[in-house]
Design an enzyme around this catalytic site. Sequence first.
Site, PDB file in Angstrom:
ATOM      1  N   GLY A  13       0.750  -1.206   0.292  1.00 44.09           N
ATOM      2  CA  GLY A  13      -0.087   0.139  -0.346  1.00 44.09           C
ATOM      3  C   GLY A  13       0.553   1.616  -0.050  1.00 44.09           C
ATOM      4  O   GLY A  13       0.550   2.491  -1.274  1.00 44.09           O
ATOM      5  N   ALA A  45      -4.382  -7.287   5.425  1.00 51.66           N
ATOM      6  CA  ALA A  45      -5.190  -6.942   6.106  1.00 51.66           C
ATOM      7  C   ALA A  45      -6.136  -7.335   6.347  1.00 51.66           C
ATOM      8  O   ALA A  45      -7.133  -6.451   5.018  1.00 51.66           O
ATOM      9  CB  ALA A  45      -4.746  -5.115   6.301  1.00 51.66           C
ATOM     10  N   GLU A  46      -7.658  -6.746   7.049  1.00 47.66           N
ATOM     11  CA  GLU A  46      -8.989  -7.468   7.318  1.00 47.66           C
ATOM     12  C   GLU A  46      -9.717  -6.159   7.457  1.00 47.66           C
ATOM     13  O   GLU A  46     -10.390  -6.030   6.930  1.00 47.66           O
ATOM     14  CB  GLU A  46      -9.277  -8.629   8.153  1.00 47.66           C
ATOM     15  N   PHE A 113     -13.715  -0.266  16.436  1.00 47.01           N
ATOM     16  CA  PHE A 113     -12.613  -0.783  17.042  1.00 47.01           C
ATOM     17  C   PHE A 113     -11.955  -0.673  17.941  1.00 47.01           C
ATOM     18  O   PHE A 113     -12.759   0.922  18.655  1.00 47.01           O
ATOM     19  CB  PHE A 113     -11.984  -0.576  15.671  1.00 47.01           C
ATOM     20  N   ASP A 214      13.601  -6.008   5.101  1.00 47.15           N
ATOM     21  CA  ASP A 214      14.665  -5.560   4.899  1.00 47.15           C
ATOM     22  C   ASP A 214      15.007  -4.236   4.298  1.00 47.15           C
ATOM     23  O   ASP A 214      16.589  -3.319   4.199  1.00 47.15           O
ATOM     24  CB  ASP A 214      14.088  -5.539   3.014  1.00 47.15           C
ATOM     25  N   GLN A 233       4.342  -5.108  18.441  1.00 43.40           N
ATOM     26  CA  GLN A 233       2.247  -5.850  18.349  1.00 43.40           C
ATOM     27  C   GLN A 233       2.888  -7.520  18.668  1.00 43.40           C
ATOM     28  O   GLN A 233       2.483  -7.970  16.712  1.00 43.40           O
ATOM     29  CB  GLN A 233       1.552  -5.398  18.193  1.00 43.40           C
ATOM     30  N   HIS A 235      -0.607 -10.483  18.405  1.00 44.24           N
ATOM     31  CA  HIS A 235      -1.551 -10.723  18.616  1.00 44.24           C
ATOM     32  C   HIS A 235      -1.675 -12.010  18.730  1.00 44.24           C
ATOM     33  O   HIS A 235      -1.735 -12.778  18.884  1.00 44.24           O
ATOM     34  CB  HIS A 235      -2.489 -10.991  17.219  1.00 44.24           C
ATOM     35  N   LEU A 245      -4.835 -15.489  11.591  1.00 44.70           N
ATOM     36  CA  LEU A 245      -5.125 -14.135  11.914  1.00 44.70           C
ATOM     37  C   LEU A 245      -6.393 -15.182  12.683  1.00 44.70           C
ATOM     38  O   LEU A 245      -7.499 -15.276  11.598  1.00 44.70           O
ATOM     39  CB  LEU A 245      -4.972 -12.935  12.221  1.00 44.70           C
ATOM     40  N   GLU A 248     -10.658 -11.169  16.331  1.00 44.99           N
ATOM     41  CA  GLU A 248     -11.151 -11.078  18.035  1.00 44.99           C
ATOM     42  C   GLU A 248     -12.764 -10.975  18.498  1.00 44.99           C
ATOM     43  O   GLU A 248     -13.308 -11.313  19.010  1.00 44.99           O
ATOM     44  CB  GLU A 248     -11.020  -9.284  17.781  1.00 44.99           C
ATOM     45  N   ARG A 281      -4.980  -7.166  24.124  1.00 41.45           N
ATOM     46  CA  ARG A 281      -5.033  -7.961  23.327  1.00 41.45           C
ATOM     47  C   ARG A 281      -3.099  -7.765  23.716  1.00 41.45           C
ATOM     48  O   ARG A 281      -2.847  -9.001  24.149  1.00 41.45           O
ATOM     49  CB  ARG A 281      -3.806  -7.454  21.954  1.00 41.45           C
ATOM     50  N   HIS A 346       2.801  -9.288  15.341  1.00 44.72           N
ATOM     51  CA  HIS A 346       1.398  -8.689  14.347  1.00 44.72           C
ATOM     52  C   HIS A 346       1.995  -7.671  13.659  1.00 44.72           C
ATOM     53  O   HIS A 346       2.045  -7.057  12.559  1.00 44.72           O
ATOM     54  CB  HIS A 346       0.485  -8.617  14.845  1.00 44.72           C
ATOM     55  N   TYR A 347       3.207  -6.654  14.148  1.00 42.30           N
ATOM     56  CA  TYR A 347       3.370  -5.132  13.395  1.00 42.30           C
ATOM     57  C   TYR A 347       4.525  -4.923  14.826  1.00 42.30           C
ATOM     58  O   TYR A 347       4.682  -4.831  15.331  1.00 42.30           O
ATOM     59  CB  TYR A 347       1.288  -4.139  13.662  1.00 42.30           C
ATOM     60  N   ARG A 381       0.038   0.123  17.821  1.00 41.63           N
ATOM     61  CA  ARG A 381      -1.196   0.575  17.493  1.00 41.63           C
ATOM     62  C   ARG A 381      -1.850   0.974  16.972  1.00 41.63           C
ATOM     63  O   ARG A 381      -2.620  -0.860  17.778  1.00 41.63           O
ATOM     64  CB  ARG A 381      -0.162  -0.528  16.173  1.00 41.63           C
ATOM     65  N   ASN A 385      -5.101   1.671  12.059  1.00 41.41           N
ATOM     66  CA  ASN A 385      -4.171   2.630  11.996  1.00 41.41           C
ATOM     67  C   ASN A 385      -2.838   2.688  11.029  1.00 41.41           C
ATOM     68  O   ASN A 385      -2.681   3.507  10.626  1.00 41.41           O
ATOM     69  CB  ASN A 385      -3.689   3.253  13.563  1.00 41.41           C
TER      70      ASN A 385
HETATM   71  C1  LIG Z   1      -2.960 -10.184   8.970  1.00 42.96           C
HETATM   72  C2  LIG Z   1      -2.547  -8.326   9.489  1.00 42.96           C
HETATM   73  C3  LIG Z   1      -3.823  -7.462   9.287  1.00 42.96           C
HETATM   74  C4  LIG Z   1      -4.137  -6.535   9.312  1.00 42.96           C
HETATM   75  N1  LIG Z   1      -5.282  -6.320   9.537  1.00 42.96           N
HETATM   76  C5  LIG Z   1      -5.072  -4.751   9.769  1.00 42.96           C
HETATM   77  C6  LIG Z   1      -6.414  -3.633   9.901  1.00 42.96           C
HETATM   78  O1  LIG Z   1      -7.508  -4.262   9.438  1.00 42.96           O
HETATM   79  N2  LIG Z   1      -6.050  -2.099   9.459  1.00 42.96           N
HETATM   80  C7  LIG Z   1      -4.772  -2.006   9.271  1.00 42.96           C
HETATM   81  O2  LIG Z   1      -4.814  -0.444   9.052  1.00 42.96           O
HETATM   82  N3  LIG Z   1      -3.700  -2.472   9.576  1.00 42.96           N
HETATM   83  C8  LIG Z   1      -4.169  -3.769   9.427  1.00 42.96           C
HETATM   84  N4  LIG Z   1      -2.726  -4.750   9.174  1.00 42.96           N
HETATM   85  C9  LIG Z   1      -1.230  -3.760   9.225  1.00 42.96           C
HETATM   86  C10 LIG Z   1      -1.249  -3.617   7.962  1.00 42.96           C
HETATM   87  O3  LIG Z   1      -1.222  -4.677   7.033  1.00 42.96           O
HETATM   88  C11 LIG Z   1       0.354  -3.329   7.482  1.00 42.96           C
HETATM   89  O4  LIG Z   1       1.453  -2.928   8.464  1.00 42.96           O
HETATM   90  C12 LIG Z   1       0.645  -2.308   5.865  1.00 42.96           C
HETATM   91  O5  LIG Z   1       0.243  -3.442   4.688  1.00 42.96           O
HETATM   92  C13 LIG Z   1       1.961  -2.969   5.068  1.00 42.96           C
HETATM   93  O6  LIG Z   1       2.034  -2.321   3.932  1.00 42.96           O
HETATM   94  P1  LIG Z   1       3.054  -1.690   3.291  1.00 42.96           P
HETATM   95  O7  LIG Z   1       3.299  -0.939   2.610  1.00 42.96           O
HETATM   96  O8  LIG Z   1       4.384  -0.450   4.410  1.00 42.96           O
HETATM   97  O9  LIG Z   1       3.931  -3.576   3.397  1.00 42.96           O
HETATM   98  P2  LIG Z   1       3.424  -4.113   2.954  1.00 42.96           P
HETATM   99  O10 LIG Z   1       2.526  -4.325   2.297  1.00 42.96           O
HETATM  100  O11 LIG Z   1       4.555  -5.783   3.473  1.00 42.96           O
HETATM  101  O12 LIG Z   1       4.519  -4.642   1.030  1.00 42.96           O
HETATM  102  C14 LIG Z   1       5.732  -4.254   1.103  1.00 42.96           C
HETATM  103  C15 LIG Z   1       6.312  -4.692  -0.401  1.00 42.96           C
HETATM  104  O13 LIG Z   1       8.042  -4.796  -0.226  1.00 42.96           O
HETATM  105  C16 LIG Z   1       8.618  -5.284  -0.927  1.00 42.96           C
HETATM  106  N5  LIG Z   1       9.678  -5.556  -0.534  1.00 42.96           N
HETATM  107  C17 LIG Z   1      10.126  -5.835   1.043  1.00 42.96           C
HETATM  108  N6  LIG Z   1      11.064  -5.882   0.753  1.00 42.96           N
HETATM  109  C18 LIG Z   1      11.975  -5.541  -0.788  1.00 42.96           C
HETATM  110  C19 LIG Z   1      13.498  -5.903  -0.942  1.00 42.96           C
HETATM  111  N7  LIG Z   1      14.496  -6.042   0.338  1.00 42.96           N
HETATM  112  N8  LIG Z   1      13.152  -5.617  -2.057  1.00 42.96           N
HETATM  113  C20 LIG Z   1      12.130  -4.892  -3.238  1.00 42.96           C
HETATM  114  N9  LIG Z   1      10.817  -5.348  -2.624  1.00 42.96           N
HETATM  115  C21 LIG Z   1      10.465  -5.352  -1.159  1.00 42.96           C
HETATM  116  C22 LIG Z   1       7.298  -6.108  -0.903  1.00 42.96           C
HETATM  117  O14 LIG Z   1       7.397  -7.167  -2.436  1.00 42.96           O
HETATM  118  C23 LIG Z   1       6.087  -5.631  -0.726  1.00 42.96           C
HETATM  119  O15 LIG Z   1       5.912  -4.789  -2.234  1.00 42.96           O
HETATM  120  C24 LIG Z   1      -2.502  -6.162   9.686  1.00 42.96           C
HETATM  121  C25 LIG Z   1      -1.554  -6.360   9.191  1.00 42.96           C
HETATM  122  C26 LIG Z   1      -1.756  -7.778   9.277  1.00 42.96           C
HETATM  123  C27 LIG Z   1      -0.309  -8.970   8.873  1.00 42.96           C
END
Ligand SMILES: Cc1cc2nc3c(=O)[nH]c(=O)nc-3n(C[C@H](O)[C@H](O)[C@H](O)COP(=O)(O)OP(=O)(O)OC[C@H]3O[C@@H](n4cnc5c(N)ncnc54)[C@H](O)[C@@H]3O)c2cc1C
Lengths: 633, 125, 295, 130
Positions: A13, A45-46, A113, A214, A233, A235, A245, A248, A281, A346-347, A381, A385
């Site tokens: 994202g 993320a759900e 939430f 990384d 964090q 879970h 997961l 809750e 949690r 989890h986070y 967190r 958020n």
């Molecule tokens: C099961 C679960 C449920 C969640 N539910 C919620 C929720 O309901 N609400 C909420 O707000 N948050 C939630 N979170 C937290 C949130 O989803 C994550 O914190 C967030 O999606 C992280 O996004 P990001 O873009 O930072 O990383 P990611 O989506 O993890 O993307 C990382 C990207 O970096 C790339 N990458 C990594 N290392 C390298 C490298 N060395 N070289 C090149 N590319 C690399 C990967 O390919 C990937 O594309 C949840 C998390 C989990 C695990």
Amino acid sequence: MYEHDVIVVGAGGAGLRAAIAAQEAGADVAIVSKLHPVRSHTGAAEGGINAAIREGDSWEDHAYDTMKGSDYLGDAPAVEALCKESPKETMQLEHWGMAFSREEDGTVSQRPFGGLSFPRTTYAGAETGHQLLHTMYEQLVKRGIQVYDEWYVTRLAVTDEADPEERTCHGVVAYDIQSGEVSGFRARDGVILATGGLGQVYDHTTNAVSNTGDGVAMAYRAGVPIEDMEFIQFHPTTLPSTGVLISEGVRGEGGILYNEDGERFMFEYGYANNAGELASRDVVSRAELTEVNEGRGIEDEYVHLDMRHLGEERILDRLENILHLAEDFEGVDGLEEPMPVKPGQHYAMGGIETDENGETCIDGLYAAGECACASVHGSNRLGGNALPELIVFGKRAGYHAAGREMEDAEIQTGQRGEWERGEVDTPVEPGAVSSGGDVVADGGERTDGSRSSSEPRSDGGAAASGGSSSLTPEGYVERALEAERERIEYLLGKDEGIQQAEIRADVQMSMTRNVNVFREEGGLKQALRDIREARERYEDVYVADKSRTFNTDLVQTIEMQNILDVAEAITLGALARKEFRGAHWRKEAQERRDEEWLKHTMLSWNDGTPELWYRPVILEGESKTYEPKVRSY
Amino acid sequence: MAERYSSFERGGRRWLWQRITAAFLVVVLAFHFFLLHFVHHADEVTFAMSSARMETWTYYSLMVLFLVTATFHGVNGVFNALVNQGLTGSRKTAVKWTLVAASLLLVVQGIRTANAWAGITILPF
Amino acid sequence: MSTQVPEQSEQESSAAESETSVAQEERMRQKRDRAQARERQRQKEESEISPDDEDTYQLKVFRYDPEVAGKQEPRFDDFYVPYHKGMTVLDALMYARDNYDSSLTFRHSCRQAICGSDALFINGRQKLGCKTQLSDLDEPVRVEPLPHAEVVKDLVVDMEHFYDQMHAVEPYFQTNDLPDDELAEQKQSRENREKVKMSTRCIWCAACMSSCNIAAGDNEYLGPAAINKAYRFTMDEREGEDIKQHRMEILEQEHGVWRCQTQFSCSTVCPKDIPLTEHIQELKREAVKSNLKFW
Amino acid sequence: MSQSYNRGLIEDFGRWREFSAGMWAWVFHKFTGWVLVGYLFTHIAVLSTALQSPDAYTTTIRTLESLLVVRIMEVGLLAVAVFHILNGLRLLFVDLGVGLESQDKSFYASLILTGAIVVASVPTFVAGVF
Ligand SMILES: Cc1cc2nc3c(=O)[nH]c(=O)nc-3n(C[C@H](O)[C@H](O)[C@H](O)COP(=O)(O)OP(=O)(O)OC[C@H]3O[C@@H](n4cnc5c(N)ncnc54)[C@H](O)[C@@H]3O)c2cc1C
Ligand code: HEM
Ligand code: SF4
Ligand code: F3S
Ligand code: FES
């Protein structure tokens, strides 16, 4: 060498939002990601996206909740930016077609939430992250933004002034997983790290296998301080064999936790006499682990979450997806038997230190998303958020990197003289291993080509040595590229030694045992010793698969180093912070200590000898100051 | 992206006709089979009997329509199958016209036969 | 919910203290014993896993590497993996890779059926490795890369073609009537969101494409996943009529919806239970309808 | 990508063992469709003997009908036609979006029904040939 104005590392994202923003600001932008964008873990993320979009709600309330949830370790300028911009960014997603759940009148749905004073979590069924990720990827396709997918970024190309704040980032080096090509990517205007979480530091996590921290490790080694790493964090209800997961919702509907002896331990052992299973949690996670540690766990590993008494009808009506999860990933029928659960990572609240515009102290280097720490989450967190963080700070970082005028940041990054130095008593030396020999596996090498390991080294060739500052930007990328080629050749050329899988498993186990929801001095020190030992073993690591085609063995071996650096940073922070704040609990000091600890834990790599220091928290917001209060609900 | 596909053909009409003819054929084919194998047994067929039926105006037109629909349905089906199997370009055009020719031949031959039975001679063949 | 309420920490410590009894020590001793026994068991398993072991699963895994001698000719390797309850095919592959052969290559990431990287051909069916319980399969478990795709190495196939098809249907939202207020949503009825809901669940795993014989024979066929992606937008009421018309034109081309011969394999294998055939059929009817209008 | 292994034709068509109901239905429908067109052409050819003379027609039909092979082929034709009709109906319903969830069941039903109808009509078809 490839060349673009802005290079975004990672396509979750945060990375996608950053790329779209940078392009809007007129930059030629490319994404380099080790996974194809739609594979990113944002898709998992759900729950939803917190945004104050309704009458009766306000960004101020959201900011207040966030600050309180953070246990007063969030920085107000970042928290306020998040809460102010989240509504607009969430609506932007809606305008891009994201399939949010809807109310009768056609407006987007929101739900309550934990920790929120208003039901402001905007959601799309139980798959908000999936919808968000795909919607943004669609925009990427529409705009024709270039993606180098399955390219693994291994190192940043940063100049090598002695003081990290004077360094500049000129690009990255990446390895094409499919073809084995190693190549430089020059970024004329900036590099944005959006590499996501670091769950793989633990052996049990809700994070993806590719979440190996990384970005955090690369930035750290290039000289950027990393912040609040100890705040992880956990879970309380994840499936033991995969870490999937279990929401809750099960406990919300009345699910009960039992130990091996069939006792309802939340009450029987008095962990939470009022709230029981619905305690927060961290409380539930600690209770579960206490049960297991005291021998009352099932198979000494997990406890049971039972929802059978709710009756088939109610379960099918409200918790159907839970039945599928338990069946598909654990082979358990939730209607017939209790589900095994245990706490899982989890986070990561901490990460690369950035200001509220996503910029780090290194010129031209930005970070956004879970890998970054502008500090909106502080020590804990709130659910819902993280997704707004991706879109708000992803966009800011994208604009900034592309050169759009931004308001001056109030958060100051980098290590400044006036800030408090930290001290922590470690049983072994942390940081780079300095054994002699031709070891390039563990870091970079000196830019002058010497490899005397007794001298400090760093990744990204950031050692202070004269003369090289005259290199052109391309020259820096070229140099980093050379160093990386050498490392890869070395790893592939080595015919025997130890394999990363073994080291990885040991580090993950040690972290889960010692730096989990329970933290006490002895365990933390043990973890540091284990990590040290792992570092030493890593000196002898080799890659058994010699193929240049899709060599995941090599990729994992390189990831392993990041796991080591990140694991150590988490442990160092946890050892230093002697208090109980947010997600961090210390046996020796089980209360929050504002007089001493209202500050961020900062760690600088310092060319291989990590240095601990502290930065004060900024609690003064735009129009008010957030006074620390007891965090009770 | 979509440019690759800019030259599209509205296959929808033929698709629809294949369904319409199929729906028609269900009824007529069943009738045909039933009439010629169950009501009258095939081995009892004689020119005279066929002739007697064909002289009925309704039966005649039904059979001609049957022939035309079956031909369209069958030949179009064959053509679709070949196209789906990757028939393209000039070979596709060739096959198409061959099939059209064969169908015409079939229909003409069929009508001539029917005419012979019905005793119609107004047509030039 | 609190970290600061003092009683709670007291409760925790008192609970811990009162439990430091004889019984507790006995428990701890048993626990250590069990841990040791497990460790011994694990070592034993690793040293002498044999084909006839009750608790192991035999995997037959497709191997190929264009560069490595001995793997250039595709072959099947056997792996014997110790089983534990809840173990998935992906878990087994990871175990085999981490313990026996680090060059065993496959894509995977989320382990929870959301990233779509590990669609494999398991005992003759396209399935996600992470969503397939070993206990549901007959032994030996045959694991192959997705059919109808070029193999890059071992279980990894080239996905470019699939991505091209996905990109070919203008897979992004297009509308002409966004609200002026950037803070207001463009309304959508519940029914309409419900209608497109299933189609938005696609995780781009390519299982459907791999299972479709038509897609195998016609490389230009858009394929079920791409058509489903188009369905997601075509049926979204927030896009206007003119855009819908434009989308129908893309779908109606030679290699579009008409190619589908309703084989249903796509719907059968889709791990997200998307009714693909139904969506394709609905689009065919839409196409006919919109054509009739112009006749 | 320069190097990749194309598993070729076997890969594309050698998987029949793993076909599911819908794929078999497709294969059978194709096959029966082709047989039916083939028959349509032959059928018209045979019938056109009527153009020579009424007698030629009657004798041709009579001779053909007295052969056992022809009778057996007719039974085969019936099977082919009945399956094509039944599965054709199934496909028409599929096109209308009706009963897609039970598409496999309706395929099996077509098969069974075809078998039943064919068996039931064997006596009628072979009557008089012995
Ligand atoms: C099961 C679960 C449920 C969640 N539910 C919620 C929720 O309901 N609400 C909420 O707000 N948050 C939630 N979170 C937290 C949130 O989803 C994550 O914190 C967030 O999606 C992280 O996004 P990001 O873009 O930072 O990383 P990611 O989506 O993890 O993307 C990382 C990207 O970096 C790339 N990458 C990594 N290392 C390298 C490298 N060395 N070289 C090149 N590319 C690399 C990967 O390919 C990937 O594309 C949840 C998390 C989990 C695990
Ligand atoms: C009696 C009722 C019939 C019905 C309900 C019927 C139905 C259908 C349908 C729905 C199709 C389209 C399949 C598709 O495109 O997916 C089809 C194809 C076909 N039909 Fe029929 N049909 C009937 C009779 C006939 C007859 C009499 C003939 C022979 C002349 C025939 C020959 C064919 C052929 C050759 C195909 C193409 C098969 C292929 O795809 O290769 N059908 N039929
Ligand atoms: S439609 Fe289903 S099978 Fe096809 S790519 Fe999407 S999720 Fe996978
Ligand atoms: S398998 Fe293929 S033929 Fe159609 S129904 Fe699915 S796309
Ligand atoms: S590992 Fe992500 S879908 Fe299976």
